[in-house]
Write a protein that holds these residues in place. Structure first.
Motif, PDB file in Angstrom:
ATOM      1  N   ALA A   1       1.486  -1.445  -0.465  1.00  0.00           N
ATOM      2  CA  ALA A   1       0.290   0.059  -0.419  1.00  0.00           C
ATOM      3  C   ALA A   1       1.038   1.059   0.029  1.00  0.00           C
ATOM      4  O   ALA A   1       1.432   1.201   0.837  1.00  0.00           O
ATOM      5  N   VAL A   2       0.601   2.773  -1.283  1.00  0.00           N
ATOM      6  CA  VAL A   2       1.248   3.232  -0.750  1.00  0.00           C
ATOM      7  C   VAL A   2       0.289   4.413  -0.360  1.00  0.00           C
ATOM      8  O   VAL A   2      -0.222   4.705  -1.441  1.00  0.00           O
ATOM      9  N   ASP A   3       0.658   5.891   0.358  1.00  0.00           N
ATOM     10  CA  ASP A   3      -0.248   6.452   0.529  1.00  0.00           C
ATOM     11  C   ASP A   3       0.576   8.028   1.436  1.00  0.00           C
ATOM     12  O   ASP A   3       1.254   7.524   1.744  1.00  0.00           O
ATOM     13  N   ASP A   4       1.171   8.947   0.740  1.00  0.00           N
ATOM     14  CA  ASP A   4       1.298   9.957   1.410  1.00  0.00           C
ATOM     15  C   ASP A   4       1.124  10.972   2.968  1.00  0.00           C
ATOM     16  O   ASP A   4       1.985  10.819   3.659  1.00  0.00           O
ATOM     17  N   GLU A   5       0.037  10.275   3.100  1.00  0.00           N
ATOM     18  CA  GLU A   5      -0.734  10.827   3.809  1.00  0.00           C
ATOM     19  C   GLU A   5      -0.343   9.698   5.419  1.00  0.00           C
ATOM     20  O   GLU A   5      -1.921   8.891   4.799  1.00  0.00           O
ATOM     21  N   PRO A   6       0.307   9.586   6.281  1.00  0.00           N
ATOM     22  CA  PRO A   6       0.396   8.879   7.116  1.00  0.00           C
ATOM     23  C   PRO A   6      -0.629   8.448   8.133  1.00  0.00           C
ATOM     24  O   PRO A   6      -1.579   7.014   8.242  1.00  0.00           O
ATOM     25  N   ALA A   7      -1.434   9.097   8.042  1.00  0.00           N
ATOM     26  CA  ALA A   7      -3.034   8.937   9.001  1.00  0.00           C
ATOM     27  C   ALA A   7      -3.412   8.210   8.218  1.00  0.00           C
ATOM     28  O   ALA A   7      -4.513   6.870   8.482  1.00  0.00           O
TER      29      ALA A   7
END
Length: 559
Positions: A19-25
């Motif tokens: 999984a890849v997402d720049d928003e930590p939450a």
């Protein structure tokens, strides 16, 4: 930031979901839901950027691990989700790809379906995950697992790539979804070592090594099918409905017939899916915005039919239809027969053979009819020719373009617009390694050492030239499989089965009019491509197969 993972024991090598997402939450929430739903079967990894994710994928592949699923947010700084997925596809082409989008990004997600072969896009948020997330991902992972199992199977086939016998065995195993591993005796050292251990002479190829240790030299497809238990055996003496043909029309009829309480048996000469099952990608089938392969559609439909109680008898072919009073009998290869109250003819069509010098001799050795998806990866960095200008040819060209360095389409007509769907024409035009030559045909094939090496081409003005090629796939129309109906069921001059009001002047003997899909023999129906004047589309075949069951009910009610 390094990738984080659920860190399984070193001995455990579960396939990876990344999984890849720049928003930590958001990334933490995605990883949490993935662990809850799939953590027992898969290793969940996460990163905060596309660049980091590509590095992780390279490391995972270097360790020989499998990657099952990529989940990426669209709006990420530095590298958007679609750009990342396009690059990731080069590293892990078989992994399923899912894009996370906001409502405003829907257009980008739909565009990505074509650009990166996106499998699905999910709108954020997806609460509750049990309804909005897990069913979607479970379906994708089931499909991935099915393909991974086929490639990691215990059955091993050793032979020459350009051997018709080897090709037929590989095609049978792939289309019947039997897990198997192909070894080219000329390229794979393991193949030669196994032949030495098994004490098999080179002139006895192809050879099949079964999981139980048995070694079968030069088996026929039927012999291998019997050894693997693929050949179906009827479980009943009489059926309410016997379906001949396991394409979309036949499978739809099997699903509806069994679900509505009819004792149903389906007979298929090769593998579930029929001609449509060989399609590399069906993109205009309702309800699948990302498209699906013909093999995947066939697997889903066959599993559904079996679950509902239909019998699927594969590697059986109908040789004759016999009518005795109210009985309908379908005679099979090998001498058996099925007794039924009603019969559905859904035997479909087969690709026409190209009648030009050299093609018959090289069939299965560089010349193939249909997509022959088992050959796709063997065409890596080669020159592939696709002959034909309809949808099947277009789908094949797009598929082979992923592997071949060059794909040449030979189209006899002056354009693709009369015979090919607009979406395919656009896809082909966007592929730099695909060339479309209209007004051109192949008039001869020649080979070296028993496999295709050259085609003689002719343009519309009569000019001829020779072109070096590595493989040729032919899609030049189809002929109905109806010889087994001779003298019983009325057909048009081309061999397609007549139905409905068209049969009133062909021996129809009842006072009532024939039902819409009923042939000149009461209780014998027809659906799909084999029907005269049918629409040659998967969706219409499924519709006719479904409709035929309601007509069978009407017939049974009056019988």
């Amino acid at each position: 930031m390094a990738a984080t993972t659920d860190a399984p024991p070193a001995a455990e090598r579960r396939p990876v979901i990344l999984a890849v997402d720049d928003e930590p939450a958001v990334l933490a929430a995605v990883a949490r839901d993935l662990r809850r739903g799939f953590g027992e079967r898969y290793r969940i990894m996460r990163t905060s950027s596309g660049a980091e994710a590509l590095d992780v994928l390279a490391q995972v592949r270097a360790r020989g691990e499998q990657v099952a699923l990529l989940v990426a947010d669209q709006r990420m700084p530095g590298m958007e989700g679609t750009e990342y997925l396009a690059k990731a596809r080069e590293l892990v082409p078989d992994a399923k790809r899912v894009l996370l989008t906001a409502y405003a990004d829907t257009d980008a997600a739909i565009a990505a379906i074509n650009e990166v072969a996106l499998d699905y896009y999910l709108m954020k948020p997806w609460d509750p995950p049990e309804e909005q997330l897990y069913p979607v991902l479970e379906d994708l992972l089931t499909t991935w697992e099915s393909g991974a199992a086929l490639e990691a199977g215990g059955v091993r086939v050793i032979g020459h790539r350009f051997s018709k016998e080897s090709h037929d065995l590989r095609d049978f195993l792939a289309r019947n979804r039997v897990p198997a591993n192909w070894l080219d005796v000329e390229r794979d050292r393991e193949a030669r070592e196994l032949l030495t251990i098994a004490d098999v002479a080179p002139d006895r190829l192809p050879v099949v090594l079964l999981e139980d240790g048995a070694v079968i030299e030069r088996p026929s497809v039927l012999e291998l099918a019997e050894r693997l238990g693929v050949v179906g055996v009827p479980a009943a003496d009489h059926y309410d409905l016997v379906i001949v043909g396991g394409g979309p029309a036949g499978l739809a009829a099997a699903v509806y017939g069994a679900s509505e309480g009819l004792k149903t048996a389906l007979v298929e000469r090769e593998a579930p899916g029929g001609q449509a099952g060989q399609s590399s990608r069906i993109e205009n089938y309702l309800g699948f915005p990302s498209g699906l392969s013909g093999s995947d559609l066939a697997r889903r439909a066959a599993d559904q039919a079996r679950r509902l109680g239909a019998e699927l008898l594969t590697m059986q072919d109908a040789t004759r239809l016999r009518v005795e009073g109210s009985g309908r009998f379908v005679e099979l290869t090998g001498g058996g027969e099925l007794s039924a109250t009603s019969v559905l003819i859904a035997s479909g069509v087969s690709y026409r053979q190209l009648d030009a010098p050299g093609f018959a001799e090289l069939t299965g050795a560089g010349v193939y009819y249909g997509a022959a998806l088992t050959e796709a990866r063997s065409c890596r960095d080669q020159h592939v020719v696709v002959i034909g200008g309809a949808n099947s040819a277009g789908q094949a060209a797009v598929h082979f373009a992923q592997y071949a360095s060059r794909v040449t389409m030979l189209v006899r007509g002056e354009s693709l617009t009369r015979s090919m769907s607009h979406y395919l024409i656009e896809q082909i035009a966007a592929l730099e390694n695909v060339e479309v030559r209209t007004g051109t045909q192949a008039v001869a094939a020649a080979g070296d050492d028993g496999h295709l090496a050259r085609l003689t081409l002719r343009s519309g003005d009569g000019a001829e030239w020779i072109e070096e090629v590595d493989a040729c796939f032919v899609f030049i129309g189809a002929a109905p499989r109806t010889d087994w109906l001779d003298g019983v069921v009325a057909r048009d001059p081309r061999g397609f089965v007549l139905a409905g009001l068209d049969v009133r002047d062909h021996g129809w003997g009842l006072a009532r009019d024939p039902f819409l899909l009923e042939t000149n023999v009461p209780g014998v129906f027809v659906a799909g491509d084999v029907r005269a004047r049918s629409v040659k589309r998967v969706a219409s075949a499924v519709g006719e197969g479904s409709m035929s069951v309601s007509l069978v009910h009407e017939y049974l009610a009056e019988a």
